[in-house]
Design an enzyme around this catalytic site. Sequence first.
Site, PDB file in Angstrom:
ATOM      1  N   PRO A   1       0.803  -1.236   0.000  1.00  0.00           N
ATOM      2  CG  PRO A   1      -0.016  -0.997   2.182  1.00  0.00           C
ATOM      3  CD  PRO A   1       0.719  -1.958   1.278  1.00  0.00           C
ATOM      4  CE  LYS A   2       2.981   3.421   5.036  1.00  0.00           C
ATOM      5  NZ  LYS A   2       3.723   3.757   6.245  1.00  0.00           N
ATOM      6  CB  THR A   3       4.252   0.577  -4.041  1.00  0.00           C
ATOM      7  OG1 THR A   3       4.855  -0.291  -3.092  1.00  0.00           O
ATOM      8  CG2 THR A   3       5.118   0.640  -5.271  1.00  0.00           C
TER       9      THR A   3
END
Lengths: 337, 386
Positions: free
Chosen positions: A108-110
Amino acid sequence: MADDTTEHVLYAERPEWSDVVPIPQYENIQPLAPIFYTPEYKDATDYFRGIVKTGEKSLRVLQLTETIIRLNPAHYSAWQYRYETLIVISAPLEPELVLTNALTKASPKTYQVWHHRQLLLTALRDPMPELAFNEEVLKADAKNYHTWSHRQWVLAHFDQAELWAGELPFVERLLNEDVRNNSAWHHRFFVSFENGSKGGTGEGADEAVRRELAFVKGKIALAPNNASAWNYLRGALNHTHLPYSTQAAFVELYVVDAVDADADRVLDLENPPPSQGAQLPCLAAIEFMADVHEARGKEGISEAVKLWRSLAHTHDTIRKRYWEFRIRDAVANTSVA
Amino acid sequence: MSSPSPGSTSVGTGVSDRMPLPALNKAGHVAHCVRCLDGLPASLVEMDASRMAIAFYCLSTLDVTSMAERQISPTDRKSWKEWIWDQYAEGGFHSGPFVSVSGSDTAHPSRGGAGVVASAATAPHLIMTYCALLALAVLRDDYALLNRAALKCMVGACQDADGGFETMPGAGDADLRMTYCAFVVCALLGDWSCIDLPRALSYIQRCRTYEGGYGQTPLGESLGGPTYCALAALHLVPADHACAPQARLQRAEWHATVRWLLHMQAEALAPVGGGGFAGRTNKLADACYGFWCGAALAILGAGDLLDAHALGAFLAQCQYKFGGISKAPGEHPDPYHTYLSIAAAAIISPDPAWGLQPLDPLINATPETARWAKEHVSAAPPEPKR
């Protein structure tokens, strides 16, 4: 990451890939920050370069790029080439979105995974389920910047009344879980003040600001030392050009040293008092009142200076230099004016 | 600057009446960066898409600690420059060779002209282009291989209709990081003709939020990194440019931004992260925001309003015992947090004993490296104006 339950067969060993000439990564004798790749990654990217060179866009490219993305979700070229391939071969995008759901939850942090979602949603034009999916992702990390940006993009891009309609209750759910979630406060501001008439509720600006002031004051009463709520209060007033002094009666309740035990005899709904046990005085309230006094000009300056001094020397010493600057700045401006 | 200044433009007048700070383990941090330049484990494969950024952080760490001369042998210097130029194509740079299909053929043809490529998957990357140009400056490269016209074309092609900048032409992923990188390239070239500046400035303005900081994209939440990018970009616009008035903060904006930035500093006695800066309201301190917020304040002429001693103490705590700096005490170090912490310390100068080079907060390089980049990137014979 690549699933480790089934044996990963290298592309070099797959007969159906034997027609592709793999291109090894070229590095000079002394590369900068080389990565000691796993054999799987090296193999897949060798074949990816081979594919990019010939320009092939086919079903098997989807398989190859998925392998790479699972090994390295930040591989922006694999994502980009994958999207181009989807479009060229007219692949159905619904299953791609389902796959992307899993990849989103895994990384989710890409940046790339969210950008891919945007491209798919733009093509699919079915934004409603996206808000529910988004809320699901926020359950794992309620402050993920990408997740929130994406939600704002969905609302602004599709701009449909039924999308906006559920946003205030949604934000309230999140603030009930964590009243200090600044992302949720920011989103509330975006929904209340920055969507123009797009909310579809037909409410006027006056109505919105009245509702929001009541809302934020209620939340401040609940947890006074919450910078997110105070910034929201300031933002709402600035946005609607209401002077801070309109809130002085409320904010004064938070500048005192302790909760006044007698104060709640007559409950003033406009100005909810701090909850019992609240830590007072509240720094943000002192700062707010100093601004109120500063705005009064010459009359208010000594009162403002007194408050700034109390912040500089007692309540907020980390910002001592700032509060002293505020004093210098205000004094200089008042004497000129 | 028309904005009010807090009286002094100097930053980081140390506070002498407090405990001296722990030492800055410069040798350890340099060793960490040299190790990363030598190689990264497979577990960091995600860095494949940002190797040039790692090169920039590591080389800049050597530069700010004055170790570049001593640590980089002539052989290293030569082959590192070569490696960076190997990533050059179509006017800009890739993060590394991971997508290069031309193998050892280093003569990448510049497609110049339209800035359009067959697949955006092989196009150069605007952030990596910024990193490469700065890394080359640390290595004192002469940019003889740089095709200025193609570079301008690439930067121009990254700008979208909204005024924002994308990582690659047509990528559709604009945010303030790339606006900053585009502005630095223009500043280094001394030529702003390749971008639509009024539109770019209006994009930055739309990223401002009610809190006083800037979000990564229009309507996004105030965040330290994009706030730095926005303010640095605005201040890179030359004072004599027709757009300069549009690039200046109004008085009320200046006050709101300084207020928000300073409120990101955690009180010194906070249970976690005391003295450090958070990137957003109500978030925990992270070493990198010491740079993003500290440099932003310095750009606004308000660098002396933060508590440099408390920030220095936090950064000192983030030092890993075997070298390198991590985002918070007790975590593992990486080149990003190592460099940005040292860059923050270079700007706020919490302790003269730390002995760091000063830093140009707009370009994010030592003044000497920034000067080198400006002189040499713009050095090509002037091209006909468009």
